[in-house]
Design a protein around this motif. Structure first.
Motif, short mmCIF file in Angstrom:
data_model
loop_
_atom_site.label_atom_id
_atom_site.label_comp_id
_atom_site.label_asym_id
_atom_site.label_seq_id
_atom_site.Cartn_x
_atom_site.Cartn_y
_atom_site.Cartn_z
N ILE A 96 0.85 -1.19 0.00
CA ILE A 96 0.00 0.00 0.00
C ILE A 96 0.88 1.25 0.00
CG2 ILE A 96 -1.90 -1.15 1.20
CD1 ILE A 96 -0.99 0.28 3.77
N PRO A 97 0.41 2.34 -0.63
CA PRO A 97 1.20 3.58 -0.64
C PRO A 97 1.28 4.18 0.76
CG PRO A 97 -0.95 3.93 -1.63
CD PRO A 97 -0.82 2.45 -1.42
N ALA A 98 2.24 5.08 0.93
CA ALA A 98 2.44 5.71 2.24
C ALA A 98 1.21 6.46 2.71
CB ALA A 98 3.64 6.66 2.17
N SER A 99 0.46 7.06 1.80
CA SER A 99 -0.75 7.79 2.19
C SER A 99 -1.76 6.85 2.84
CB SER A 99 -1.37 8.48 0.97
OG SER A 99 -1.64 7.53 -0.05
N GLU A 100 -1.91 5.65 2.32
CA GLU A 100 -2.83 4.68 2.91
C GLU A 100 -2.30 4.15 4.23
OE1 GLU A 100 -4.39 1.56 0.49
OE2 GLU A 100 -4.57 2.83 -1.29
N TRP A 101 -0.99 3.98 4.30
CA TRP A 101 -0.39 3.51 5.56
C TRP A 101 -0.70 4.50 6.68
CZ3 TRP A 101 2.85 5.08 9.38
CH2 TRP A 101 3.34 4.10 10.24
N LEU A 102 -0.56 5.78 6.39
CA LEU A 102 -0.87 6.81 7.39
C LEU A 102 -2.34 6.77 7.79
CD1 LEU A 102 1.12 9.82 5.87
CD2 LEU A 102 1.67 8.60 8.00
N ALA A 103 -3.23 6.53 6.82
CA ALA A 103 -4.67 6.49 7.10
C ALA A 103 -5.06 5.28 7.94
CB ALA A 103 -5.46 6.48 5.78
N CYS A 104 -4.23 4.24 7.92
CA CYS A 104 -4.56 2.98 8.62
C CYS A 104 -3.98 2.91 10.03
CB CYS A 104 -4.05 1.78 7.82
SG CYS A 104 -4.86 1.52 6.24
N ALA A 132 -4.71 15.11 13.00
CA ALA A 132 -5.59 16.28 13.03
C ALA A 132 -6.15 16.55 11.63
CB ALA A 132 -4.81 17.50 13.54
N ARG A 133 -5.33 16.42 10.61
CA ARG A 133 -5.81 16.62 9.24
C ARG A 133 -6.86 15.58 8.87
NH1 ARG A 133 -2.41 19.33 4.82
NH2 ARG A 133 -3.89 18.09 3.63
N ALA A 134 -6.64 14.35 9.29
CA ALA A 134 -7.60 13.28 8.98
C ALA A 134 -8.94 13.58 9.63
CB ALA A 134 -7.05 11.94 9.47
N ARG A 135 -8.92 14.10 10.85
CA ARG A 135 -10.17 14.43 11.55
C ARG A 135 -10.88 15.59 10.88
NH1 ARG A 135 -7.42 13.84 17.52
NH2 ARG A 135 -7.69 11.56 17.72
N ARG A 136 -10.12 16.46 10.23
CA ARG A 136 -10.73 17.58 9.50
C ARG A 136 -11.15 17.17 8.09
NH1 ARG A 136 -5.98 20.45 11.31
NH2 ARG A 136 -5.31 20.56 9.12
N ARG A 137 -11.05 15.88 7.81
CA ARG A 137 -11.35 15.33 6.48
C ARG A 137 -10.43 15.92 5.42
NH1 ARG A 137 -16.05 12.42 6.69
NH2 ARG A 137 -17.43 12.82 8.48
N GLU A 138 -9.17 16.13 5.83
CA GLU A 138 -8.13 16.59 4.92
C GLU A 138 -6.93 15.64 5.03
OE1 GLU A 138 -7.18 20.54 6.11
OE2 GLU A 138 -9.17 21.34 5.64
N PRO A 139 -7.12 14.36 4.71
CA PRO A 139 -6.05 13.38 4.90
C PRO A 139 -4.81 13.68 4.06
CG PRO A 139 -7.79 12.46 3.54
CD PRO A 139 -8.32 13.76 4.07
#
Length: 255
Positions: A96-104, A132-139
């Motif tokens: 998985i890309p790094a962006s998905e790793w961060l989201a998981c 914090a960005r993920a909670r603001r819906r700005e992943p």
């Protein structure tokens, strides 16, 4: 190809790379009867030897750095100088890309990874902002997103001219590609792949890799360490090739 031309009649150069783009370039180049290239990490050296009809290798070289082509590819995300998807995988077709790793992962896991694999002192600040960005819906999805976070969270050093995102990108790349795990397992198996008096050379580019190589050589009685201290590039080489400045070469001979 010059190396291949100097091999004995039954000699062969075997190359392995996890990046499909590298294999595609090799396949489009003129075939050389003494060069065989495989798609896969160097952990698959044993399988490559078997597929090539070889019991042992006379020598093995690992270059643990990124290629210029990978850094120049905006779609891969390896260079934080150019925006693009935050991917960081050597093999875009697996994992998985790094962006998905961060989201998981949660804040603690992200902070621990950035600290452990990037040796970044401000890892907790960075992880807190990612969440914090993920909670603001700005992943965090793009290189520019991660660079912006690092610029805000990592103070500029007075003594080292290093980009604030350097250590974080290193950490994410290591995690996504399991780089240190593959290196450790490879070094454990390498003595089984190399014949007597054969040599193994490893070029590393940061302290985490170099430490693993040093300990693997010193901790295995099957190796005779030929470089008591790592070989470093000369000032002249660094001047002509700045990316070599952090390179360290260690060599050992199979007992």
């Amino acid at each position: 190809r010059l190396i291949a031309a100097e091999l004995p009649v039954d000699g062969l150069v075997i190359g392995l790379d996890r990046d499909p783009a590298v294999l595609a370039r090799e396949e489009s180049a003129p075939n050389h009867p003494k060069v065989s290239v495989f798609l896969g990490s160097y952990e698959q050296t044993g399988k490559a030897l078997k597929a090539s009809g070889k019991a042992f290798a006379d020598a093995m070289a690992l270059d643990l750095g990124l290629s210029s082509d990978q850094l120049a590819d905006r779609e891969r995300g390896f260079s934080f100088q150019n925006d693009g998807p935050l991917d960081l995988r050597f093999d875009p077709e697996n994992g998985i890309p790094a962006s998905e790793w961060l989201a998981c992962h949660d804040e603690r896991a992200i902070a621990d990874a950035i600290y452990q694999f990037g040796e970044e002192r401000f890892s907790r600040r960075i992880a807190r902002e990612v969440i914090a960005r993920a909670r603001r819906r700005e992943p965090v999805r793009r290189v520019a997103d991660m660079v912006e976070i690092c610029r805000r969270c990592v103070p500029r050093s007075k003594h080292h001219d290093i980009h604030p995102a350097t250590r974080t990108f290193q950490a994410l790349r290591i995690v996504v590609n399991d780089e240190l795990g593959i290196l450790t397992r490879t070094l454990q198996q390498a003595p089984d792949w190399i014949g007597p008096k054969g040599r193994m050379a490893v070029i590393s580019f940061h302290s985490l890799e170099d430490r693993i190589v040093k300990q693997a050589y010193r901790g295995d009685e099957r190796w005779n360490v030929l470089t008591k201290k790592p070989l470093r590039p000369s000032e002249r080489e660094v001047a002509t090739n700045p990316r070599s400045r952090s390179a360290k070469l260690r060599v050992a001979e199979r007992v």
